[in-house]
Design an enzyme around this catalytic site. Sequence first.
Site, PDB file in Angstrom:
ATOM      1  N   GLU A  12      -5.051   3.518   6.213  1.00  0.00           N
ATOM      2  CA  GLU A  12      -4.996   3.286   4.771  1.00  0.00           C
ATOM      3  C   GLU A  12      -5.720   4.425   4.041  1.00  0.00           C
ATOM      4  O   GLU A  12      -5.323   4.829   2.952  1.00  0.00           O
ATOM      5  CB  GLU A  12      -5.618   1.934   4.407  1.00  0.00           C
ATOM      6  CG  GLU A  12      -5.489   1.603   2.936  1.00  0.00           C
ATOM      7  CD  GLU A  12      -5.759   0.142   2.630  1.00  0.00           C
ATOM      8  OE1 GLU A  12      -6.305  -0.137   1.553  1.00  0.00           O
ATOM      9  OE2 GLU A  12      -5.413  -0.734   3.466  1.00  0.00           O
ATOM     10  N   ARG A  62       0.817  -1.209   0.000  1.00  0.00           N
ATOM     11  CA  ARG A  62       0.000   0.000   0.000  1.00  0.00           C
ATOM     12  C   ARG A  62       0.861   1.273   0.000  1.00  0.00           C
ATOM     13  O   ARG A  62       0.531   2.273   0.634  1.00  0.00           O
ATOM     14  CB  ARG A  62      -0.961   0.013   1.192  1.00  0.00           C
ATOM     15  CG  ARG A  62      -1.917  -1.182   1.237  1.00  0.00           C
ATOM     16  CD  ARG A  62      -2.849  -1.209   0.036  1.00  0.00           C
ATOM     17  NE  ARG A  62      -3.736  -2.351   0.108  1.00  0.00           N
ATOM     18  CZ  ARG A  62      -3.500  -3.539  -0.446  1.00  0.00           C
ATOM     19  NH1 ARG A  62      -2.382  -3.741  -1.162  1.00  0.00           N
ATOM     20  NH2 ARG A  62      -4.358  -4.532  -0.311  1.00  0.00           N
ATOM     21  N   SER A  84     -11.250   0.106   3.095  1.00  0.00           N
ATOM     22  CA  SER A  84     -10.502  -0.305   4.288  1.00  0.00           C
ATOM     23  C   SER A  84      -9.916   0.915   4.979  1.00  0.00           C
ATOM     24  O   SER A  84      -9.222   1.719   4.359  1.00  0.00           O
ATOM     25  CB  SER A  84      -9.382  -1.273   3.905  1.00  0.00           C
ATOM     26  OG  SER A  84      -9.903  -2.473   3.390  1.00  0.00           O
TER      27      SER A  84
END
Length: 323
Positions: free
Chosen positions: A299, A180, A229
Amino acid sequence: MSYPDLLIDLPDLKEGTRGRLTPNQPLSSVTWFRTGGPAQLMFQPADEDDLAAFLMKLPKDIPVLPVGLGSNLLIRDGGLAGVVVRLSAKGFGGTEILDGNRLRAGAAVPDKRLAETAAGAGLGGFAFYTGIPGALGGALRMNAGAHGTETRERMVELTAIDRDGNKHVLSNADMGYAYRHSSASRDLIFTSAVFEGIPQDETGIRAEMAAVVEHREKAQPIREKTGGSTFKNPEGTSAWKEVDAAGCRGLTIGGAQMSEMHCNFMINTGSATAHDLELLGETVRARVLKNSGIRLEWEIKRLGNFGAEGPVEPFLGQDQEAA
């Protein structure tokens, strides 16, 4: 709130610009959370050349931020000073099948449309994008992934425009991809990318895509105002497990709630402010830290200035040294 009109202060910005310029554009209309203050100036360039020419004219002390579909973005209530660049589907939403099991797509192409285009061309390896509710610009920046596959496994090279209006081509290796994350300069605005797939029967590809959709509909609150998320998965565990173990499933602050269906999803139940949402997230981080010693990382990207309710401290300002 509103910001000084940059088009009044800098009238040269309009000269020769073919795209759309909108002062004090509310960003609540372009983010999935439907919260947040305005952009001082939103620019929707007509094409790559228009973007480059605009950035050449823009004074270097004015911040620039690209925003895509806003699916994993929380804009604070005070909004964003400077220029928000939002790539249009007309100028940056094209796809093209190339030789060598490759395809090119603009940064404004929704992730799920890339999966559809690849399936139609018999290119496997893109089904995971069916379940990612964003555009390719964000996927390229954050190495978006799902179901065991990440963007770095498919991306060959990308094109970007820097803050001075110069064009760059970056290879996969140039991106410094990790979970990520990419290490590409924040001054770069991605405009398109080349991806490589694997030859596969279209029927099999579409079966994989259908399985992704089915899983998402059963496990995620996709019909809510959410940002996907909320926290990255810590090493060795899942974020939702830690959130649940800390007693935060369904936790509510103002109009913000951790989903009962999937407790790593934060939702706007209808009246949440950006402050509610960020305060909820930091409350969850503080409780998880206290419960398990794990320091969850966001995130969702949180950007902009805080509003009248003031700042939200990371982990509520508690136990940060222990983290």
